[in-house]
Design a protein around this motif. Structure first.
Motif, mmCIF file in Angstrom:
data_model
loop_
_atom_site.group_PDB
_atom_site.id
_atom_site.type_symbol
_atom_site.label_atom_id
_atom_site.label_comp_id
_atom_site.label_asym_id
_atom_site.label_seq_id
_atom_site.Cartn_x
_atom_site.Cartn_y
_atom_site.Cartn_z
ATOM 1 N N UNK A 361 0.829 -1.211 0.000
ATOM 2 C CA UNK A 361 0.000 0.000 0.000
ATOM 3 C C UNK A 361 0.861 1.259 0.000
ATOM 4 N N UNK A 362 1.858 1.287 0.874
ATOM 5 C CA UNK A 362 2.728 2.461 0.987
ATOM 6 C C UNK A 362 3.552 2.652 -0.289
ATOM 7 N N UNK A 363 3.730 1.584 -1.056
ATOM 8 C CA UNK A 363 4.611 1.641 -2.220
ATOM 9 C C UNK A 363 4.217 2.635 -3.289
ATOM 10 N N UNK A 364 2.948 3.007 -3.354
ATOM 11 C CA UNK A 364 2.510 4.021 -4.314
ATOM 12 C C UNK A 364 1.720 5.089 -3.572
ATOM 13 N N UNK A 365 2.350 6.228 -3.354
ATOM 14 C CA UNK A 365 1.670 7.387 -2.797
ATOM 15 C C UNK A 365 1.598 7.473 -1.294
ATOM 16 N N UNK A 366 2.193 6.537 -0.575
ATOM 17 C CA UNK A 366 2.146 6.628 0.879
ATOM 18 C C UNK A 366 0.927 5.923 1.439
ATOM 19 N N UNK A 367 0.305 6.495 2.451
ATOM 20 C CA UNK A 367 -0.728 5.795 3.205
ATOM 21 C C UNK A 367 -2.134 6.221 2.798
ATOM 22 N N UNK A 368 -2.294 6.985 1.735
ATOM 23 C CA UNK A 368 -3.618 7.392 1.291
ATOM 24 C C UNK A 368 -4.212 6.440 0.283
ATOM 25 N N UNK A 369 -5.467 6.684 -0.119
ATOM 26 C CA UNK A 369 -6.088 5.851 -1.149
ATOM 27 C C UNK A 369 -5.473 6.132 -2.515
ATOM 28 N N UNK A 370 -5.608 5.163 -3.414
ATOM 29 C CA UNK A 370 -5.195 5.329 -4.806
ATOM 30 C C UNK A 370 -6.439 5.169 -5.663
ATOM 31 N N UNK A 371 -6.781 6.224 -6.419
ATOM 32 C CA UNK A 371 -7.930 6.198 -7.305
ATOM 33 C C UNK A 371 -7.436 5.939 -8.725
ATOM 34 N N UNK A 372 -7.918 4.871 -9.345
ATOM 35 C CA UNK A 372 -7.434 4.440 -10.649
ATOM 36 C C UNK A 372 -8.590 4.430 -11.647
ATOM 37 N N UNK A 373 -8.391 5.043 -12.816
ATOM 38 C CA UNK A 373 -9.428 4.995 -13.835
ATOM 39 C C UNK A 373 -9.314 6.125 -14.822
#
Length: 452
Positions: A361-373
């Motif tokens: 999870x931390x590997x992309x963007x830290x500890x926040x959500x990742x919105x993909x689309x």
């Protein structure tokens, strides 16, 4: 009508920032962090996207918790090497007209007298577009670099910070009257000495007897950002902050923190809506949903578990090198940053994290959500996130820089604008005027009480 969604870009004067390992991607340029063209191009991209500001993180010290030494941080460029964020601002301001700059500076290791001058200088040179992210630090390595055995206790740091704010408010707001500077060539008077006042402060942590060295800047006090969501951090934010930045992987974690910050402002005698709240998120965009998913899968190939856990160890003060990847993460209380550990332990009692899941999870963007689309799907996700959490906007971390930010400017911003959820143009004036519609901090904010 729903309010405009606010966007900050989240970056740092280092490699990769919060996407450990992705600096290796052939399209990432963040390893050029020490070259001015990288930052000038980024500033122009953000202004094209009408971002409210560039939020520049910073940290003193190195992430040496993982394995008990800095080797992993050095190997993977985990926020080291890292340069001073303040040095970037004047150059970026020169190639932009509206973009704001929120600069992190650790007050624990900055004497207030020269620091107040540096911020006033930047406020002048940006014509009122500077903000300060107030932090107290969280690394023992920083304390050792400053000649201390270890950092001051977590809550004690906020007690020191309260007094620090009193000192800088006195300098920024109380030392020079608005009309002190005459610039009168005929009389030969540049400044009227009767309108400049000596600041005398004798407190538990700071002693000062001086006038502020800078004439009044457009905002006087910079826009005040703060990122603490611990109980003591909330009290501090409720009293001082104009903007609060928070992190968390789910709306279930963020929503109560938003409510707690707004309540802290009320308890400090302020309106809870006076604080603009940003939560961290990362977006991965494509022209279509399928294109974005393919891009995200490509990014994930560069995630490095050791790099991610080195970053997380620094944030939490917990040595994740001693954990098995499939071991459950359990809560530990110490004097490091507390929100990061809460995010993957007790903040959401329905979610159990393994060390491997934290690293992924931390590997992309830290500890926040990742919105993909595609633009529509990501815009839907952001609108839903804001509705569920009550935040005012997002602090957008990057997977790749500047690609992530360019994608927001070129794909997401037009979609949000079409929906009527994003400003069509910048408002005139200073950063505070753009964000709050006023030039100066107003009562009951404590800064207002120090004006002559």
């Amino acid at each position: 009508m729903a309010a405009d969604i606010r966007l900050n870009a989240f970056a740092m004067n280092c490699v990769g920032h919060q996407s450990p390992g992705l600096w290796r991607h052939p399209r990432d340029r963040s390893s050029d962090y020490n070259r001015l063209p990288y930052w000038l191009d980024l500033a122009k991209t953000l202004e094209r996207g009408r971002f409210d500001g560039l939020f520049l993180a910073d940290v003193l010290g190195v992430y040496d918790v993982y394995g008990g030494n800095p080797d992993a941080a050095l190997r993977h460029a985990i926020q080291v090497p890292v340069n001073d964020p303040m040095m970037l601002v004047s150059a970026m301001a020169a190639v932009t007209e509206h973009l704001g700059f929120g600069v992190t500076c650790t007050l624990s290791y900055e004497p207030p007298y020269p620091f107040a001058r540096r911020m006033s200088t930047l406020d002048h040179l940006t014509e009122g577009r500077i903000g300060w992210n107030i932090v107290t630090g969280y690394l023992d390595s920083a304390a050792r670099g400053m000649g201390k055995e270890r950092q001051t206790g977590h809550d004690d740091r906020y007690d020191v910070a309260d007094e620090y704010m009193e000192v800088v408010y006195k300098l920024w707001e109380g030392s020079w009257e608005d009309d002190a500077v005459k610039r009168d060539r005929a009389s030969g008077i540049f400044t009227d000495p009767t309108k400049v006042h000596r600041v005398s402060h004798h407190g538990e942590n700071y002693q000062l007897d001086a006038i502020h060295l800078s004439e009044p800047s457009p905002q006087r006090t910079p826009v005040l950002y703060q990122a603490g969501t611990s109980p003591r951090g909330r009290v501090f934010a409720g009293r001082h902050a104009e903007c609060v930045f928070m992190s968390g992987p789910s709306a279930k974690i963020i929503a109560p923190r938003v409510a707690a910050i707004r309540q802290a402002a009320v308890e400090a005698g302020r309106d809870g809506r006076d604080i603009v709240i940003f939560s961290i998120a990362t977006v991965v965009l494509g022209e279509t949903d399928a294109e974005a998913e393919a891009k995200f899968a490509d990014y994930r190939r560069y995630i490095d578990h050791e790099a991610s856990l080195t970053l997380m160890s620094g944030w939490t003060g917990v040595d994740f090198s001693t954990y098995d990847l499939d071991q459950q993460v359990r809560h530990v209380l110490n004097d490091a940053g507390r929100s990061a550990m809460d995010n993957v332990t007790r903040a959401d009692p329905d979610r159990v994290w393994t060390v491997r899941e934290v690293a992924e999870h931390v590997g992309i963007g830290g500890i926040g959500p990742v919105f993909v689309g595609g633009p529509a799907k990501v815009a839907d996700a952001i609108e839903s996130w804001i509705e569920q959490t009550g935040v005012d906007g997002l602090n957008l971390a990057f997977a790749l820089s500047p690609e992530s930010f360019a994608d927001v400017a070129d794909m997401l911003v037009p979609e949000l604008t079409r929906r009527g959820r994003y400003k069509q143009a910048y408002q005139p004036g200073t950063l505070r005027e753009k964000m709050f519609g006023r030039a100066r901090l107003a009562a009951p904010h404590p800064a207002a009480s120090y004006r002559p």
